[in-house]
Design a protein around this motif. Structure first.
Motif, short mmCIF file in Angstrom:
data_model
loop_
_atom_site.label_atom_id
_atom_site.label_comp_id
_atom_site.label_asym_id
_atom_site.label_seq_id
_atom_site.Cartn_x
_atom_site.Cartn_y
_atom_site.Cartn_z
N HIS A 380 0.85 -1.19 0.00
CA HIS A 380 0.00 0.00 0.00
C HIS A 380 0.89 1.24 0.00
O HIS A 380 2.11 1.17 0.21
N SER A 381 0.29 2.38 -0.23
CA SER A 381 1.02 3.65 -0.24
C SER A 381 0.46 4.63 0.78
O SER A 381 0.64 5.84 0.66
N ALA A 384 1.09 8.90 6.98
CA ALA A 384 0.60 9.45 8.24
C ALA A 384 -0.69 10.24 8.04
O ALA A 384 -1.55 10.28 8.94
N VAL A 385 -0.83 10.86 6.87
CA VAL A 385 -2.06 11.63 6.59
C VAL A 385 -3.26 10.70 6.55
O VAL A 385 -4.34 11.02 7.09
N ASP A 386 -3.11 9.53 5.94
CA ASP A 386 -4.21 8.56 5.87
C ASP A 386 -4.53 8.01 7.26
O ASP A 386 -5.72 7.83 7.62
N LEU A 387 -3.51 7.72 8.04
CA LEU A 387 -3.75 7.23 9.40
C LEU A 387 -4.46 8.29 10.23
O LEU A 387 -5.37 7.97 11.01
N GLY A 403 -2.95 -5.14 14.50
CA GLY A 403 -2.98 -5.62 13.12
C GLY A 403 -3.63 -4.64 12.16
O GLY A 403 -3.33 -4.65 10.96
N TYR A 404 -4.55 -3.79 12.66
CA TYR A 404 -5.18 -2.81 11.80
C TYR A 404 -4.18 -1.79 11.26
O TYR A 404 -4.44 -1.15 10.23
N LEU A 405 -3.05 -1.63 11.96
CA LEU A 405 -2.05 -0.65 11.52
C LEU A 405 -1.30 -1.10 10.26
O LEU A 405 -0.63 -0.29 9.62
N ASP A 406 -1.40 -2.38 9.91
CA ASP A 406 -0.67 -2.87 8.76
C ASP A 406 -1.05 -2.15 7.47
O ASP A 406 -0.26 -2.11 6.51
N ASN A 407 -2.24 -1.59 7.43
CA ASN A 407 -2.67 -0.88 6.22
C ASN A 407 -2.15 0.54 6.17
O ASN A 407 -2.39 1.25 5.18
N ALA A 415 14.34 -7.00 9.63
CA ALA A 415 14.76 -5.95 10.57
C ALA A 415 13.73 -5.72 11.66
O ALA A 415 14.03 -5.06 12.67
N GLN A 416 12.53 -6.23 11.49
CA GLN A 416 11.50 -6.26 12.52
C GLN A 416 11.14 -4.87 13.07
O GLN A 416 11.06 -4.66 14.27
N PHE A 417 10.93 -3.93 12.15
CA PHE A 417 10.36 -2.65 12.55
C PHE A 417 9.46 -2.16 11.42
O PHE A 417 9.48 -2.68 10.30
N ASP A 418 8.62 -1.18 11.74
CA ASP A 418 7.68 -0.62 10.77
C ASP A 418 8.06 0.81 10.46
O ASP A 418 8.74 1.48 11.26
N VAL A 419 7.58 1.29 9.32
CA VAL A 419 7.82 2.67 8.89
C VAL A 419 6.48 3.35 8.64
O VAL A 419 5.60 2.79 7.96
N LEU A 420 6.31 4.54 9.21
CA LEU A 420 5.16 5.39 8.92
C LEU A 420 5.68 6.57 8.11
O LEU A 420 6.42 7.42 8.62
N ALA A 421 5.31 6.61 6.83
CA ALA A 421 5.81 7.64 5.92
C ALA A 421 5.03 8.93 6.07
O ALA A 421 3.88 8.95 6.52
N SER A 422 5.67 10.02 5.68
CA SER A 422 4.97 11.31 5.62
C SER A 422 4.22 11.41 4.30
O SER A 422 4.30 10.53 3.44
N ASP A 423 3.46 12.50 4.14
CA ASP A 423 2.61 12.67 2.97
C ASP A 423 3.44 12.60 1.68
O ASP A 423 4.47 13.27 1.54
N GLU A 424 3.00 11.77 0.74
CA GLU A 424 3.71 11.60 -0.52
C GLU A 424 2.90 12.10 -1.72
O GLU A 424 3.27 11.88 -2.87
N ASP A 425 1.78 12.78 -1.45
CA ASP A 425 0.92 13.30 -2.51
C ASP A 425 1.41 14.68 -2.93
O ASP A 425 1.35 15.63 -2.15
N ALA A 426 1.92 14.78 -4.16
CA ALA A 426 2.49 16.05 -4.63
C ALA A 426 1.43 17.13 -4.74
O ALA A 426 1.75 18.33 -4.68
#
Length: 576
Positions: A380-381, A384-387, A403-407, A415-426
Motif C-alpha cells: 500500500h502507499s 501518516a495523513v491517511d492514518l 494488526g489494523y495498523l498494517d494498512n 529488521a522487525q520494525f515498521d515505517v510510517l511515511a509522511s505525505d507523498e501526494d504532490a
C-alpha cells in the motif's frame, strides 16, 4: 605413541608472528618469510593463521609458538602437531592498541591501517646445554603495528626465552635475557585454556572470599574511570529520578522497619532471594581469535570472549533493557543531507532486530520527507495523513488491534520494525501540525514500545516542536562537514534557549562520515564542541551501502558499520 619430540630430535623452533585485521586481511611471517592473507572476514583470517601454524608444527613434528596481533592486543599461542592450541599467558596489553580499541568501541569503527613494517629478522644463537633448545619468544618492543597504526608490542627474536615472555605478560615489566641473568631458566610454564564454563564456576566459587588486590581501584574509582573522556566524573550527588524514588517491591517493609529505632528488620522476601542470584554465565566465544580456536578444536578448547566480543554483547544487553513504558527518540538537524533519515532507519532497525519488533520509524515532516522512499516498499502507499484521517478506528481501546495498523505502516522484514511515511501526494495541500502529531503519537504509543522519529528541516514548525516536547531522548546527527555541523550547533543553541537544557544535556550526538576521506582536525573540533553540550558523542563510518538514495538494506552494510550503529543504539538506549 606421543608426537612430542625429545630433546635430541627437536628442531630449531620457527619464529612466527601474525596480524589479523577486521577488514578480512592479514599477514603471517615464518622466520622472516612474510605472506599475506585475504579472506571474507577477520574470523577466516584467524582460522587461516591457526591452520598455517598447525601445518608448520606438523612439518617440524614439534610444538611452535605464534604471536597474533589484533585489536585486543598480542596473543601468545602454542600450537602442537596434532592441532592442539594452548595459551602461553594472558593478552599483552599496550597503550597504542588500547587507545585505538577505546575509539573503535565508542565509534564502532576499526582503526585505519598503515603501511606494513619490514619483517623481523631472527638471529641465531646456540643455547647452552643447561638451557635446552632455543625458544622462539622474547620481550616486547614498540614497532609500528600494521593492524592499528600505533606503537604496539611485537615479539622480537631470541636470545629471550618463553619464560621471559610469560614473566612479561604476567607482570608487565620487561625481562632480562637469559645470558644476562647468569642462571639457568626455570621449566617452561604453560597454561592450557579452561573452558568458559569452568572459568565461570571458578570465578563464582571465589567471588565471595576474594579480597581486592593491592593497588586495585575501588568501586568508586572504577565507576569514575568508566565515564567517557568528554564527561569527567562528578563527585557531587545527583538528584534521584522519579523512578528511583519509587519503592522496590519486597523492600518497602524493610526500609520502614529499619527507619524505626529499636525495631528489628523485616524478614527477607522472595524478591530479596531472587535478586541475590548470581548472573547467568555467558556462552563461549564466537568471534575473534577465541572463536576461531573454538571452531578449529571443535569446542574442546573454549576460550573466554575477547574484548571486542564482550563490548558487542554488552551493547546488545543495553539495547534489550526493559523500558518503563513506550519511549520516543527524536532525530534532529535542521539542515538537509545531515543523515537524519539514515540514522532513523538504522536506529529503528537495530532496536527492532535485538528487541524483536514493536519498533516504529516515523517521518514527522509537516509536508513531505524521504523516509518512506528509503524504506522497503509495501503493498500500500498509505501515509501518516491517511492514518490521521482514520484515527477514529483506533479510539476504542478495547476493539482496536495492532494488526489494523498494517494498512498504514510498512513492515521492514527481518529488521522487525515498521515505517510510517509522511505525505507523498504532490498535489496535497494539508500539513501535519502539533495537534495532529499529538493525536498520532498518543495512538501509536499504545502499539509500539520504541518510536524513532525523523524530523523535517523547519525548527519553527509546530509538529517539530511537539516532537521535541514528546521526546524521551534527543539524537543530534551531523556529517563531518562545516556547514552541517554549524546547523547542528545552531539547533542546540535554539533548544537551550527554548528551555530544553535538560534534554540537550542528555542527548546523543552522532558524527557521520560523509565519505571515505578522513578529516581528523574537523572531527576533533566537532567532538570537543558537542561533548561539552551533550551526553556522548559517537562516530559512525562511511558505507557505500548508504549511496544511491533507494531503499536502505541493512544486510548489505559492512560488519564494521553495523557494529558502529549497535554501539550508537546502545548509547541511545542508556538514555531511555
Amino acid at each position: 605413541m606421543s608426537n612430542e619430540p625429545n630433546e635430541s630430535t627437536e628442531l630449531s623452533e620457527p619464529w612466527i608472528t601474525a596480524v589479523a585485521r577486521a577488514d578480512g586481511t592479514g599477514m603471517i611471517s615464518v622466520d622472516g618469510a612474510q605472506s599475506d592473507i585475504r579472506a571474507n572476514d577477520v574470523a577466516e583470517v584467524r582460522a587461516a593463521i591457526i591452520a598455517r601454524v598447525t601445518d608448520e608444527a606438523k612439518a617440524r613434528n614439534q610444538r611452535v609458538l605464534v604471536a597474533i596481533t589484533d585489536l585486543d592486543g598480542v596473543y601468545l599461542l602454542s600450537v602442537h602437531p596434532d592441532g592442539n592450541v594452548e595459551s602461553e599467558g594472558p593478552v599483552v596489553p599496550d597503550a597504542g592498541a588500547a587507545a585505538q580499541g577505546a575509539t573503535a568501541a565508542e565509534s564502532g569503527t576499526e582503526p585505519a591501517h598503515t603501511q606494513e613494517p619490514e619483517p623481523e629478522t631472527r638471529p641465531t644463537r646456540q643455547p647452552s646445554p643447561a638451557e635446552g633448545p632455543a625458544r622462539g619468544a622474547g620481550p616486547t618492543r614498540a614497532v609500528l603495528n600494521p593492524a592499528f597504526g600505533e606503537a604496539t608490542p611485537v615479539i622480537p627474536p631470541p636470545p629471550f626465552g618463553i619464560d621471559d615472555l610469560i614473566d612479561f605478560a604476567e607482570s608487565g615489566s620487561e625481562p632480562t635475557p637469559h645470558h644476562d641473568k647468569g642462571f639457568e631458566p626455570a621449566p617452561t610454564r604453560r597454561s592450557t585454556f579452561r573452558s568458559y564454563s569452568e572459568e565461570s564456576d571458578l570465578s563464582q566459587n571465589n567471588s565471595g572470599s576474594a579480597a581486592p588486590a593491592e593497588g586495585a581501584p575501588s568501586a568508586t574509582a572504577r565507576s569514575a574511570a568508566g565515564k567517557t573522556a568528554e564527561e569527567p566524573a562528578s563527585v557531587e550527588a545527583t538528584e534521584p529520578t522519579f523512578d528511583q524514588l519509587l519503592p522496590t517491591p519486597g523492600r518497602r517493609e524493610k526500609a520502614s522497619a529499619s527507619s524505626t529505632e529499636g525495631e528489628p528488620e523485616a524478614a527477607p522476601t522472595l524478591e530479596d532471594f531472587l535478586q541475590s542470584r548470581p548472573s547467568a554465565p555467558e556462552g563461549p566465544a564466537k568471534q575473534g581469535w577465541q572463536g576461531a580456536v573454538r571452531r578449529v578444536t571443535g569446542g574442546l578448547i573454549s576460550p573466554r570472549p575477547g574484548k571486542a566480543e564482550r563490548a558487542h554483547r554488552d551493547a546488545i544487553r543495553r539495547v534489550q533493557r526493559s523500558l518503563k513504558g513506550p519511549r520516543t527518540i527524536v532525530v534532529l538537524n535542521p539542515k538537509g543531507g545531515a543523515h537524519k533519515t539514515t540514522a532513523t532507519l538504522l536506529l529503528a532497525a537495530t532496536f527492532g532486530t535485538h528487541r524483536g519488533g514493536s519498533t516504529l520509524a516515523w517521518d514527522n515532516n509537516e509536508t513531505r520527507g524521504t523516509l518512506g522512499w528509503r524504506a522497503q516498499p509495501s503493498v500500500h502507499s498509505n501515509t501518516a495523513v491517511d492514518l490521521l484521517r482514520d484515527l477514529g478506528r483506533f479510539s476504542d481501546v478495547e476493539s482496536a488491534r495492532v494488526g489494523y495498523l498494517d494498512n498504514y505502516v510498512r513492515g521492514q522484514g527481518d529488521a522487525q520494525f515498521d515505517v510510517l511515511a509522511s505525505d507523498e501526494d504532490a498535489a496535497a495541500s494539508s500539513t501535519i501540525d502539533a495537534d495532529a502529531f499529538r493525536s498520532l503519537h498518543s495512538t501509536l504509543s499504545r502499539f509500539y514500545r520504541v518510536l524513532v522519529i525523523d524530523t523535517g528541516n523547519n525548527m519553527r514548525a509546530s509538529n517539530w516542536e511537539a516532537a521535541v516536547e514528546a521526546a524521551d531522548q534527543l539524537v543530534v546527527v551531523t556529517t563531518v562537514n562545516e556547514e552541517t555541523a554549524a546547523s547542528a550547533a545552531w539547533l542546540i543553541d535554539g533548544l537551550r534557549q527554548k528551555g530544553h537544557q535538560d534534554k540537550v544535556s542528555q542527548a546523543v550526538t552522532i558524527l557521520s562520515s560523509p565519505g571515505d576521506t578522513v578529516q581528523p582536525e574537523l572531527t576533533q573540533r566537532l567532538r570537543s564542541h558537542f561533548s561539552a553540550l551533550t551526553r556522548v558523542v559517537l562516530e559512525v563510518p562511511y558505507d557505500p551501502g548508504f549511496q544511491g538514495g533507494g531503499p536502505l538494506n541493512v544486510d548489505v552494510l559492512s560488519p564494521q558499520t553495523r557494529e558502529a550503529w549497535l554501539q550508537v543504539t546502545a548509547a541511545v538506549a542508556d538514555g531511555l
